[in-house]
Design a protein around this motif. Structure first.
Motif, PDB file in Angstrom:
ATOM      1  N   MET A   1      40.768  30.844  35.353  1.00  0.00           N
ATOM      2  CA  MET A   1      39.821  30.072  36.160  1.00  0.00           C
ATOM      3  C   MET A   1      40.383  28.723  36.590  1.00  0.00           C
ATOM      4  O   MET A   1      40.197  28.290  37.722  1.00  0.00           O
ATOM      5  N   GLY A   2      41.092  28.078  35.651  1.00  0.00           N
ATOM      6  CA  GLY A   2      41.657  26.780  35.986  1.00  0.00           C
ATOM      7  C   GLY A   2      42.628  26.905  37.151  1.00  0.00           C
ATOM      8  O   GLY A   2      42.620  26.094  38.090  1.00  0.00           O
ATOM      9  N   PHE A   3      43.400  27.966  37.097  1.00  0.00           N
ATOM     10  CA  PHE A   3      44.377  28.216  38.136  1.00  0.00           C
ATOM     11  C   PHE A   3      43.678  28.515  39.462  1.00  0.00           C
ATOM     12  O   PHE A   3      44.043  27.965  40.514  1.00  0.00           O
ATOM     13  N   ALA A   4      42.651  29.336  39.391  1.00  0.00           N
ATOM     14  CA  ALA A   4      41.904  29.680  40.602  1.00  0.00           C
ATOM     15  C   ALA A   4      41.326  28.417  41.239  1.00  0.00           C
ATOM     16  O   ALA A   4      41.423  28.206  42.446  1.00  0.00           O
ATOM     17  N   ARG A   5      40.757  27.595  40.423  1.00  0.00           N
ATOM     18  CA  ARG A   5      40.149  26.366  40.934  1.00  0.00           C
ATOM     19  C   ARG A   5      41.194  25.490  41.612  1.00  0.00           C
ATOM     20  O   ARG A   5      40.946  24.874  42.640  1.00  0.00           O
ATOM     21  N   GLU A   6      42.387  25.503  41.032  1.00  0.00           N
ATOM     22  CA  GLU A   6      43.437  24.630  41.535  1.00  0.00           C
ATOM     23  C   GLU A   6      44.022  25.115  42.869  1.00  0.00           C
ATOM     24  O   GLU A   6      44.247  24.328  43.776  1.00  0.00           O
ATOM     25  N   ILE A   7      44.274  26.426  42.980  1.00  0.00           N
ATOM     26  CA  ILE A   7      45.009  26.850  44.173  1.00  0.00           C
ATOM     27  C   ILE A   7      44.171  27.566  45.217  1.00  0.00           C
ATOM     28  O   ILE A   7      44.598  27.690  46.364  1.00  0.00           O
ATOM     29  N   ALA A   8      42.998  28.072  44.847  1.00  0.00           N
ATOM     30  CA  ALA A   8      42.266  28.913  45.803  1.00  0.00           C
ATOM     31  C   ALA A   8      41.654  28.082  46.916  1.00  0.00           C
ATOM     32  O   ALA A   8      41.210  26.955  46.705  1.00  0.00           O
ATOM     33  N   ASP A   9      41.694  28.652  48.127  1.00  0.00           N
ATOM     34  CA  ASP A   9      40.904  28.075  49.213  1.00  0.00           C
ATOM     35  C   ASP A   9      39.478  28.607  49.151  1.00  0.00           C
ATOM     36  O   ASP A   9      38.548  27.978  49.613  1.00  0.00           O
ATOM     37  N   HIS A  10      39.377  29.816  48.576  1.00  0.00           N
ATOM     38  CA  HIS A  10      38.073  30.461  48.563  1.00  0.00           C
ATOM     39  C   HIS A  10      38.023  31.390  47.363  1.00  0.00           C
ATOM     40  O   HIS A  10      39.006  32.052  47.047  1.00  0.00           O
TER      41      HIS A  10
END
Ligand SMILES: Nc1ncnc2c1ncn2[C@@H]1O[C@H](COP(=O)(O)OP(=O)(O)O)[C@@H](O)[C@H]1O
Ligand SMILES: [Mg+2]
Lengths: 251, 299
Positions: free
Chosen positions: A207-216
């Motif tokens: 989740m931390g990674f998703a929050r950091e790199i995701a645009d969506h």
């Protein structure tokens, strides 16, 4: 190419009301996602909610029952589609790395450009070495997959996909099989890739990674997209109880 | 691209986690153990020929009293015939085994690949042919070939005779073909499907995937069963004597006739045949079982 009326202002990957069943089991029940060029999309959701199936439909590893998927204007499930042309545009990295165990790291990377794209050997070798350096594995050229750690194998797998110069990369829980220490080295590689402007569609539990790199971020449950939004709002303002429950368990 | 050193996960244990090859035959227990005969042969002690020799020498003591034809005369006869039996007889068995194995391997590989074809018609036909020839008694196949095949064929006015031994080669290659077909199918299906998917995702065609990704990984696994079938085939070549092919057993009988058919000749001559087959097949059987163990460890 005549039927690629696609231009970069249109979604590079577009799913419209995709339905997919395995026999009686309906795994995708109307999924729509648009991804623009250069975007990073994260798909999260409980196990068994159809994330892998969804991502595998995008490069035609799974067929679909109805709806449509296009990649750069190519209709993925058109029976007349040249699947190989599609797969040259879309790279895929698997949870279990799936390197070819009988080939060294360098050979794993070189194989597809040599045999599929029929590019000259020197050029491919130079590119493969560059990619190996890019994923921080210089010196491992002659190692067999069986001699590399999970994290190293996964980075070779990423380099192997990149060697085909894809326009879109699919990642299916690529860190799920790794030791916690090696997860980071793979995430760093993906992050750099995203930073270079690669269009990425990731299924992840990080989740931390998703929050950091995701645009969506898209949240799936039982074959539907329950909720989606940019990370800033998605994590703070999740409305659906299913999303809230999932996030409370995982965060 | 030959392996420069043992490949971890394929020829040696890997030092990391790796998707492993699946068990060769997931139907174990359901399908018969193809190594049964070879394992038995390999389990015999290497001095078995000495045992046979001892039995041959001791035979007159237990069997019958000394007649007018001395038992030692029988051995003299055997020594006289020995070069003929080996070079005309046993070498012919070997030639038959080589040819039948070569034909059976090529045809079996094609049939095995057809068994995993995407074309359902082809797949089913290949499966049927495989089962048919795998489960028919070898002798029946030999006789069918012998009777069904013409003794000559005419191609564009040229008459090409087909001698019986060639029919025997063909007859023996049929069960070999069917069994090799199963070997190939089993080996290919022992490669995890994830390898197919990884390869497909890289835009390899099915054919490229098969020849460059899948077969190189499971090639080694096919060697022990292939050798196993070769040993079985070689031991089956005396069946050809029933078709009148002039191999070791036929020639032994002819030699005994030439020595006036004394009953004392039987044990030395057939004992010799036993020894020579043993000496040829035993090392193959031992190597087969050794390799089978080596490759079946969970890599
Ligand atoms: N090849 C298949 N055949 C039948 N059922 C499948 C197959 N692949 C996946 N499924 C089923 O589809 C559902 C969704 O699986 P999957 O897409 O792998 O979920 P996720 O990746 O979100 O965990 C599961 O119930 C799974 O058992
Ligand atoms: Mg999954």
């Amino acid at each position: 190419m005549p039927d690629t009326a696609w231009t970069p202002d249109q979604p590079i990957v577009s799913l419209k009301d995709v339905h997919k069943s395995f026999g009686e089991l309906e795994v995708l029940r109307g999924v729509s996602i648009d991804v623009m060029k250069g975007e990073v999309i994260c798909i999260i959701g409980p196990s068994g909610s159809g994330k892998s199936t969804l991502i595998r439909c995008i490069n035609g590893l799974n067929d679909i029952q109805s709806g449509s998927i296009t990649v750069e204007g190519l209709e993925v499930h058109d029976p007349k589609l040249d699947k190989l042309a599609l797969r040259r545009k879309v790279g895929m990295v698997f949870q279990q790395y799936n390197l070819f165990p009988h080939k060294t790291a360098l050979e794993n990377i070189m194989m597809a450009p040599l045999k599929v794209l029929k590019e000259p050997k020197e050029e491919v070798a130079a590119r493969a070495r560059r990619l190996l350096a890019k994923v921080r594995l210089d010196g491992k050229e002659d190692s067999y997959p069986g001699e590399l750690s999970g994290g190293q194998q996964q980075r070779v797998a990423i380099a192997r996909s990149l060697a085909m110069n894809p326009d879109v990369m699919l990642f299916d829980e690529v860190t799920a099989a790794l030791d916690p220490e090696t997860v980071k080295e793979v995430l760093v590689t993906i992050k750099e890739l995203a930073g270079d402007g690669m269009t990425c569609i990731l299924v992840t539990h990080e989740m931390g990674f998703a929050r950091e790199i995701a645009d969506h971020i898209y949240f799936t449950d039982r074959g539907v997209i329950v909720e989606h939004g940019p990370p800033a709002t998605f994590f703070k303002e999740a409305k659906d109880p299913r999303t809230k429950e999932f996030l409370s368990q995982i965060l | 691209m030959s392996a420069r050193r043992p490949i971890p996960g394929l020829g040696a244990a890997p030092s990391t986690d790796l998707p492993v090859l699946l068990p060769f035959d997931r139907g174990k227990g359901r399908t018969p153990d193809i190594y049964l005969a070879t394992r038995w042969l390999a389990s015999l002690p290497p001095w078995t020929p000495l045992l046979i020799l001892a039995v041959m020498l001791a035979w007159p003591l237990v069997a019958h009293a000394q007649g007018r034809y001395a038992y030692s005369d029988a051995f003299d006869a055997l020594f006289r015939w020995m070069p003929f039996l080996v070079f005309e007889g046993f070498f012919f068995n070997i030639l038959i085994s080589f040819l039948a194995m070569a034909i059976g391997t090529v045809a079996g590989a094609a049939l095995g690949l057809a068994q995993i074809s995407l074309n359902p018609m082809l797949r089913r036909a290949a499966w049927f042919i495989t089962q048919l020839f795998r489960n028919s008694p070898w002798l029946v196949l030999l006789f069918i070939v012998l009777l069904a095949f013409p003794f000559e064929i005419v191609i564009g006015g040229v008459i090409i005779p087909i001698p019986d031994w060639m029919k025997a080669v063909f007859g023996l290659s049929l069960p070999i073909m069917a069994n090799i077909s199963e070997v190939v199918r089993g080996a290919v299906q022992s490669v995890p499907t994830a390898q197919w998917e990884a390869s497909e995702s890289l835009a390899f065609t099915r054919r490229q995937t098969m020849w460059q990704i899948i077969l190189p990984q499971c090639f080694k696994r096919m060697i022990p069963p292939w050798m196993n079938w070769y040993a079985i085939l070689t031991m089956a070549t005396p069946l050809c004597s029933l078709l009148g092919v002039e191999e070791l057993i036929t020639l032994s009988r002819q030699a005994m006739e030439g020595e006036d058919n004394h009953p004392e000749l039987l044990v030395p001559f057939f004992g010799f045949a036993l020894v020579i087959f043993f000496m040829y097949c035993y090392p193959i059987a031992r190597a087969t079982i050794w390799l089978e163990r080596k490759y079946s460890v969970k890599l």
